[in-house]
Design a protein around this motif. Structure first.
Motif, PDB file in Angstrom:
ATOM      1  N   THR A   6       0.849  -1.040  -0.295  1.00 31.28           N
ATOM      2  CA  THR A   6       0.456  -0.215  -0.127  1.00 31.28           C
ATOM      3  C   THR A   6       0.955   0.700  -0.097  1.00 31.28           C
ATOM      4  OG1 THR A   6      -0.284   0.520   2.580  1.00 31.28           O
ATOM      5  CG2 THR A   6      -2.081  -1.373   1.207  1.00 31.28           C
ATOM      6  N   LYS A  36      -6.882   7.087  -2.735  1.00 30.04           N
ATOM      7  CA  LYS A  36      -5.792   7.911  -2.611  1.00 30.04           C
ATOM      8  C   LYS A  36      -5.930   9.221  -3.948  1.00 30.04           C
ATOM      9  CE  LYS A  36      -2.963   9.037   0.131  1.00 30.04           C
ATOM     10  NZ  LYS A  36      -3.543  10.537   0.661  1.00 30.04           N
ATOM     11  N   GLU A  59      -8.890  10.837  -3.994  1.00 32.30           N
ATOM     12  CA  GLU A  59      -8.633  11.507  -2.868  1.00 32.30           C
ATOM     13  C   GLU A  59      -8.218  13.384  -3.238  1.00 32.30           C
ATOM     14  OE1 GLU A  59      -5.994  12.412   1.080  1.00 32.30           O
ATOM     15  OE2 GLU A  59      -7.083  10.090   0.668  1.00 32.30           O
ATOM     16  N   GLU A 112       1.004  11.972  -3.906  1.00 27.14           N
ATOM     17  CA  GLU A 112      -0.161  12.830  -2.843  1.00 27.14           C
ATOM     18  C   GLU A 112       0.940  14.429  -2.719  1.00 27.14           C
ATOM     19  OE1 GLU A 112      -2.205  14.639   1.075  1.00 27.14           O
ATOM     20  OE2 GLU A 112      -1.480  12.131   0.872  1.00 27.14           O
ATOM     21  N   TYR A 130      -0.444   2.417  -5.971  1.00 30.24           N
ATOM     22  CA  TYR A 130      -0.387   3.282  -7.173  1.00 30.24           C
ATOM     23  C   TYR A 130      -0.300   2.932  -9.132  1.00 30.24           C
ATOM     24  CZ  TYR A 130       1.380   5.922 -10.614  1.00 30.24           C
ATOM     25  OH  TYR A 130       1.184   7.309 -12.565  1.00 30.24           O
ATOM     26  N   THR A 136       1.638   2.595   2.601  1.00 28.85           N
ATOM     27  CA  THR A 136       1.224   3.481   4.172  1.00 28.85           C
ATOM     28  C   THR A 136       1.421   3.126   4.276  1.00 28.85           C
ATOM     29  OG1 THR A 136      -0.960   2.606   3.876  1.00 28.85           O
ATOM     30  CG2 THR A 136      -1.017   3.791   1.907  1.00 28.85           C
ATOM     31  N   LEU A 156       2.614   6.464  -2.592  1.00 27.80           N
ATOM     32  CA  LEU A 156       1.139   7.674  -2.390  1.00 27.80           C
ATOM     33  C   LEU A 156       1.627   8.424  -1.429  1.00 27.80           C
ATOM     34  CD1 LEU A 156      -1.503   5.051  -1.497  1.00 27.80           C
ATOM     35  CD2 LEU A 156      -0.470   5.494  -3.527  1.00 27.80           C
ATOM     36  N   ASP A 157       2.494   8.600  -0.878  1.00 24.38           N
ATOM     37  CA  ASP A 157       2.845   9.418  -0.077  1.00 24.38           C
ATOM     38  C   ASP A 157       4.092  10.613  -1.332  1.00 24.38           C
ATOM     39  OD1 ASP A 157       4.884   7.828   0.001  1.00 24.38           O
ATOM     40  OD2 ASP A 157       5.778   8.426   1.951  1.00 24.38           O
TER      41      ASP A 157
END
Length: 609
Positions: A293, A557, A560, A594, A465, A295, A590-591
């Motif tokens: 993930t 994500k 979002e 973002e 992703y 995360t 993902l971080d």
């Protein structure tokens, strides 16, 4: 220190990044650091003949990767030295925002590779989903291009090398067993079946049929002869050498593998729970969740997200049930979708071809609409194919294989069609968009064609992703005007709830002690997925812990981030530019994704002033 690095580090994500300090660093140009990355990546690629072949290159064309633990250690040492060199040469503060992302990714993959070492004997070496016993033959058939006589000679040497690689992997499986880690019994039963299928037919037996690799060899040699690139005598020599390599090197390694797997069957559990039953199992699963993930979500958090999403999607399902005028409840509607003949192609060759043809038609239709939603478009072609017989499984999920960066091999959407009852028409449309355009093919092809980032970024893959984008694409297709048939729109929701159920079931199996039966029951009660497909899915989760959680986490994500961009930019929001931002830097954790979207939002605000 000699530098070496694992191919796996290119395919999966890796952990956090620390900046290094220089109070007044000189500015480093993107061209300078990108040239360094490209040189490092080329050195890395030369350590993996399989990655070279995947990218359509013929360097080390007669070789197969070192599959041993010692080989992994050497590659990790190389990567450690590479990261140290990067920190010395390029202080983070001296880099542009785009170069910083590349810097972070280069270290990110090393950190996760390093953390994998503690769990290297926890991943099941041989399983029915991603085992090297089928991956290697698949690559030899589909990735090893034969254009000249030398290419065929290289392929024959790779038959021998595959035998060596399988022997190395068998040694690793034995080490895993000695550490007390064994897969469920069904995993080895499948692997035995798949391995035996590779040895069925000529030249391994007197059967009239030809074994998959032999058939492929004959086809490639015949093509060379027809093109006038070899004589009849040379063709006969190549056939003789191919037969010798297959029977004297390839076959013995697979026979040894099969014999050992069969000897292990009495020691395997018929009804196992997840990896938590192993020593260090909980820590291993937490590691796999982080890797899948990108995360820090815990198993409990992911489980709850899944429960919430299942409830939400079922509400949308009820709306479509009412729209088509079905009078029963949702479970009765599931039964109707699963059993009515209108939702299935015939279990015949004609029915299988119809599935491929209709999937292709959906992809052709949406391809014409892509310029309305994307500025960057893929150049590479896409084809839809049935999975080869030796690795086909009833009800197993469809999948995508990337093409080459130069377009010489197209991207391929593969479909399992041995059981047409497990392949309903209703879900077909959404899966085509997931695996093809605007899903995996579009994302991977665009990444491979990028010229603004170092080459290593064009080949990276982070599960959350990539799978998150593909699942987002299924919903995006509705926005693009697809799913005109309400039953196919329901199928889209079936696909989405499937991914939400994965969050519940994967965590249930590996952190809450669920059995296969528990997982199947939850899956059956909350979806209309065909029973055969449900069992195949649950067994997939049991042997590849955590991987299935990336889809929904990644999709949520991306949704979002899109909502954030729409809110922040208002009328200035451009869907084409947003999608280009998501896809235009290659795959990202993902971080980091973002942070990049937030940076893009700030740039868009300035650009529109």
């Amino acid at each position: 220190m000699n530098k070496s690095f694992s191919t796996a580090a290119l395919l999966f994500g890796f952990a956090a990044v620390l900046s290094c300090g220089n109070p007044t660093p000189k500015t480093v140009s993107d061209a300078e650091i990108n040239a360094w990355f490209d040189a490092e990546y080329e050195e890395l690629l030369q350590m993996s003949p399989l990655q070279l072949a995947t990218q359509g290159r013929k360097d080390r064309y007669d070789q197969i990767d070192d599959m041993s633990e010692a080989g992994e250690d050497q590659r990790l040492a190389w990567m450690e030295a590479s990261v140290e060199e990067m920190k010395e040469k390029f202080p983070l503060e001296s880099l542009s925002p785009e170069a910083r992302v590349s810097y972070q990714l280069w270290e990110y993959q090393y950190e996760m590779e390093k953390s994998d070492v503690a769990f290297r004997r926890m991943n099941y070496v041989f399983n029915q989903m991603s085992g090297p016993h089928t991956m290697l033959p698949n690559m030899l058939i589909n990735f090893h291009r034969v254009d000249e006589s030398a290419d065929m000679e290289a392929l024959i040497k790779r038959y021998q090398e595959t035998g060596r690689a399988i022997t190395q992997l068998l040694e690793r499986a034995k080490l895993q067993t000695a550490a007390g880690v064994r897969p469920p019994k069904f995993a080895y039963e499948y692997v035995i079946q798949q391995s035996k299928a590779l040895l069925q037919g000529q030249p391994f037996s007197s059967d009239a049929a030809e074994a998959p690799l032999w058939k492929d060899a004959l086809t490639k040699i015949e093509k060379l002869e027809k093109e006038g690139k070899i004589t009849a005598e040379q063709a006969e020599t190549l056939r003789s050498n191919a037969k010798m390599a297959l029977t004297q090197k390839f076959k013995p390694a697979y026979e040894e593998l099969i014999a050992w797997l069969e000897s292990e069957l009495p020691n395997l559990e018929e009804k196992p729970t997840g990896v938590s039953r192993h020593e260090k199992g909980n820590a291993f699963y937490a590691h796999k969740l982080k890797s899948s993930t990108t995360t820090d979500f815990t198993a409990d958090q992911i489980h709850q997200i899944g429960l919430d999403e299942v409830k939400r999607i079922q509400g949308e399902m009820l709306a479509i049930k009412d729209q088509v005028g079905f009078k029963g409840d949702l479970k009765e509607f599931f039964k109707f979708i699963n059993s009515d003949p209108q939702f299935f192609f015939p279990d015949t060759d004609e029915g299988r071809q119809a599935y491929l043809d209709e999937s292709t038609a959906f992809l052709d239709e949406i391809k014409a609409k892509l310029p309305q939603y994307f500025g960057i478009l893929p150049k590479a072609d896409l084809v839809v194919k049935r999975v080869e017989a030796f690795r086909e499984q009833p009800g197993a999920p469809q999948h995508y294989n990337q093409g080459t960066p130069d377009g010489s091999r197209p991207g391929t959407y593969y479909v399992h069609l041995s059981d047409m009852k497990a392949m309903p028409k209703s879900t077909m449309e959404g899966v085509a968009y997931h695996e093809g355009n605007p899903g995996h093919h579009m994302q991977v092809a665009i990444a491979q064609e990028l010229e603004s980032v170092p080459k290593f970024r064009t080949q990276m893959n982070f599960n959350a992703y990539a799978e998150g984008w593909a699942l987002y694409s299924e919903t995006l297709a509705k926005e693009m005007g697809q799913y005109q048939n309400p039953y196919y729109d329901f199928g889209r929701l079936v696909n989405e709830i499937w991914r939400a159920i994965r969050l519940v079931v994967d965590t249930g199996i590996h952190s809450k002690g669920w059995t296969e039966a528990d997982a199947i029951q939850y899956f059956s009660e909350n979806s209309s997925i065909a029973p055969g497909a449900i069992q195949a899915e649950v067994r997939r989760y049991m042997v590849i812990p955590g991987q299935a959680t990336g889809y929904k986490i990644g999709m949520l994500k991306i949704q979002e981030l899109r909502k954030l961009a729409e809110t922040e930019l208002g009328d200035k929001f451009d869907i084409r530019r947003f999608h280009d931002r998501i896809l235009g830097g290659g795959a990202l954790p993902l971080d980091i994704l973002e942070k990049e979207v937030k940076r893009w939002i700030a740039e868009e605000k300035v650009r529109e002033q």
